[in-house]
Scaffold this motif. Structure first.
Motif, PDB file in Angstrom:
ATOM      1  N   LEU A  76       0.820  -1.216   0.000  1.00 35.89           N
ATOM      2  CA  LEU A  76       0.000   0.000   0.000  1.00 35.89           C
ATOM      3  C   LEU A  76       0.850   1.260   0.000  1.00 35.89           C
ATOM      4  O   LEU A  76       0.548   2.223  -0.716  1.00 35.89           O
ATOM      5  N   ILE A  77       1.892   1.269   0.789  1.00 34.39           N
ATOM      6  CA  ILE A  77       2.756   2.449   0.828  1.00 34.39           C
ATOM      7  C   ILE A  77       3.423   2.670  -0.524  1.00 34.39           C
ATOM      8  O   ILE A  77       3.515   3.799  -1.006  1.00 34.39           O
ATOM      9  N   LYS A  78       3.878   1.612  -1.139  1.00 36.67           N
ATOM     10  CA  LYS A  78       4.515   1.733  -2.457  1.00 36.67           C
ATOM     11  C   LYS A  78       3.525   2.235  -3.500  1.00 36.67           C
ATOM     12  O   LYS A  78       3.875   3.047  -4.351  1.00 36.67           O
ATOM     13  N   LYS A  79       2.271   1.789  -3.442  1.00 35.00           N
ATOM     14  CA  LYS A  79       1.276   2.220  -4.417  1.00 35.00           C
ATOM     15  C   LYS A  79       0.766   3.638  -4.139  1.00 35.00           C
ATOM     16  O   LYS A  79       0.489   4.385  -5.068  1.00 35.00           O
ATOM     17  N   LEU A  80       0.632   4.017  -2.879  1.00 34.25           N
ATOM     18  CA  LEU A  80       0.088   5.328  -2.546  1.00 34.25           C
ATOM     19  C   LEU A  80       1.104   6.452  -2.722  1.00 34.25           C
ATOM     20  O   LEU A  80       0.750   7.552  -3.119  1.00 34.25           O
ATOM     21  N   HIS A  81       2.352   6.190  -2.417  1.00 40.01           N
ATOM     22  CA  HIS A  81       3.383   7.230  -2.473  1.00 40.01           C
ATOM     23  C   HIS A  81       4.637   6.707  -3.174  1.00 40.01           C
ATOM     24  O   HIS A  81       5.698   6.621  -2.563  1.00 40.01           O
ATOM     25  N   PRO A  82       4.542   6.380  -4.450  1.00 38.96           N
ATOM     26  CA  PRO A  82       5.700   5.763  -5.113  1.00 38.96           C
ATOM     27  C   PRO A  82       6.903   6.685  -5.263  1.00 38.96           C
ATOM     28  O   PRO A  82       8.026   6.219  -5.292  1.00 38.96           O
ATOM     29  N   LYS A  83       6.691   7.991  -5.331  1.00 38.57           N
ATOM     30  CA  LYS A  83       7.809   8.911  -5.549  1.00 38.57           C
ATOM     31  C   LYS A  83       8.395   9.456  -4.250  1.00 38.57           C
ATOM     32  O   LYS A  83       9.470  10.021  -4.249  1.00 38.57           O
ATOM     33  N   TYR A  84       7.687   9.308  -3.151  1.00 37.86           N
ATOM     34  CA  TYR A  84       8.082   9.986  -1.924  1.00 37.86           C
ATOM     35  C   TYR A  84       8.708   9.077  -0.870  1.00 37.86           C
ATOM     36  O   TYR A  84       9.131   9.557   0.167  1.00 37.86           O
TER      37      TYR A  84
END
Length: 95
Positions: free
Chosen positions: A16-24
């Motif tokens: 979920l973290i990778k999908k929600l904030h991939p650039k940050y």
């Protein structure tokens, strides 16, 4: 049961973290979250089995250890991705 619940919670939280904030967020941050959530999943299972919330008192110590382990894993992942990519073994974009 402990390992499975920790692994599933860790996997889904990192996904979920990778999908929600991939650039940050970096692989180090994703791994640190995975380390913490693995411990949370195991402690929740232990609390359910022991029928006592007092097992959760271990969370602060385990959270620190999970963060440190996650940082170590993230550093290794960054190192490996850089070197495996240089060898031409990775053809898809992972990050």
């Amino acid at each position: 049961m402990y390992a499975f619940s920790g692994a599933m919670l860790s996997f889904f939280s990192m996904y979920l973290i990778k999908k929600l904030h991939p650039k940050y967020i970096s692989f180090i941050g994703i791994s640190a979250v995975g380390g913490i959530m693995h411990n949370v999943g195991q402690l929740v299972t232990a609390s359910l089995i022991a029928q006592s919330f007092s097992v959760m008192l271990y969370l602060p110590v385990l959270a620190v250890m999970g963060i440190l382990a996650g940082i170590a894993v993230g550093i290794v992942v960054n190192y490996l991705l850089k070197h495996v990519k240089a060898l031409g073994l990775i053809t898809t974009k992972l990050y």
